[in-house]
Design a protein around this motif. Structure first.
Motif, PDB file in Angstrom:
ATOM      1  N   MET A 168      25.543   5.200 -49.756  1.00  0.00           N
ATOM      2  CA  MET A 168      27.104   5.270 -50.297  1.00  0.00           C
ATOM      3  C   MET A 168      27.117   5.652 -51.690  1.00  0.00           C
ATOM      4  O   MET A 168      26.594   4.819 -52.317  1.00  0.00           O
ATOM      5  N   ASN A 169      27.695   6.122 -52.103  1.00  0.00           N
ATOM      6  CA  ASN A 169      28.181   6.472 -53.709  1.00  0.00           C
ATOM      7  C   ASN A 169      28.903   5.523 -54.606  1.00  0.00           C
ATOM      8  O   ASN A 169      29.853   5.063 -53.724  1.00  0.00           O
ATOM      9  N   ILE A 170      28.478   5.545 -55.667  1.00  0.00           N
ATOM     10  CA  ILE A 170      29.486   4.057 -56.762  1.00  0.00           C
ATOM     11  C   ILE A 170      31.210   4.814 -56.313  1.00  0.00           C
ATOM     12  O   ILE A 170      31.516   3.650 -56.630  1.00  0.00           O
ATOM     13  N   ILE A 186      36.901   1.759 -51.972  1.00  0.00           N
ATOM     14  CA  ILE A 186      37.149   1.210 -51.142  1.00  0.00           C
ATOM     15  C   ILE A 186      37.352  -0.311 -51.978  1.00  0.00           C
ATOM     16  O   ILE A 186      38.798  -0.465 -51.161  1.00  0.00           O
ATOM     17  N   VAL A 187      37.155  -0.844 -52.899  1.00  0.00           N
ATOM     18  CA  VAL A 187      37.355  -2.365 -53.690  1.00  0.00           C
ATOM     19  C   VAL A 187      38.742  -2.269 -54.152  1.00  0.00           C
ATOM     20  O   VAL A 187      39.617  -2.991 -53.720  1.00  0.00           O
ATOM     21  N   VAL A 188      39.358  -0.858 -54.593  1.00  0.00           N
ATOM     22  CA  VAL A 188      40.458  -1.148 -55.053  1.00  0.00           C
ATOM     23  C   VAL A 188      41.175  -0.514 -53.593  1.00  0.00           C
ATOM     24  O   VAL A 188      42.567  -1.067 -54.273  1.00  0.00           O
TER      25      VAL A 188
END
Length: 135
Positions: A1-3, A9-11
């Motif tokens: 998974m890239n950054i 996802i976090v946002v």
């Protein structure tokens, strides 16, 4: 998974959490009822009499309540191992001043409250207080 995917996802999770928080914390109507049912857990109506329950164990909770004006109303002061000055209850508008039991319930008949005339209680030392707004 890239950054970039991780940040996305976090946002998204943060936004969803924010929306849920705003929805669950939206204010309730302050007439105290919807379809005859109380919106406030410490206010109930039974057989045409409104009961407002205040916990007086260590201060007063809730400190502000909303109730309906124009119906017979009783204040229920609940104590459970009360050792603080909150057990020395004063309600100036009712000329009421008594020691509440260490544990138990005290029923105070406050008559038929009028709209816009709040009921205010305070401890004997003036440290703790509560108010009931009538709409």
């Amino acid at each position: 998974m890239n950054i970039n995917k991780i940040i996305s996802i976090v946002v998204t999770v943060a936004l969803l959490a924010g929306i849920i928080f705003i929805i669950t914390k939206s204010p309730k109507k302050d007439d105290g009822t919807v379809g005859g049912q109380s919106l406030f857990s410490n206010v109930s109506v039974k057989d045409g009499v409104q009961y407002i329950t205040i916990d007086a164990t260590n201060g007063y909770s809730p400190s502000v309540s909303n109730a309906k004006a124009g119906i017979p109303t009783k204040l229920i002061m609940k104590t459970n191992g009360a050792f603080s000055c909150s057990s020395a209850l004063v309600i100036h508008s009712l000329n009421y001043q008594k020691m509440l039991p260490q544990t138990g319930e005290t029923e105070i008949d406050i008559g038929i409250p009028k709209t816009g005339e709040p009921l205010q209680g305070v401890c004997g030392m003036g440290m703790y207080n509560f108010s009931v707004n009538f709409n």
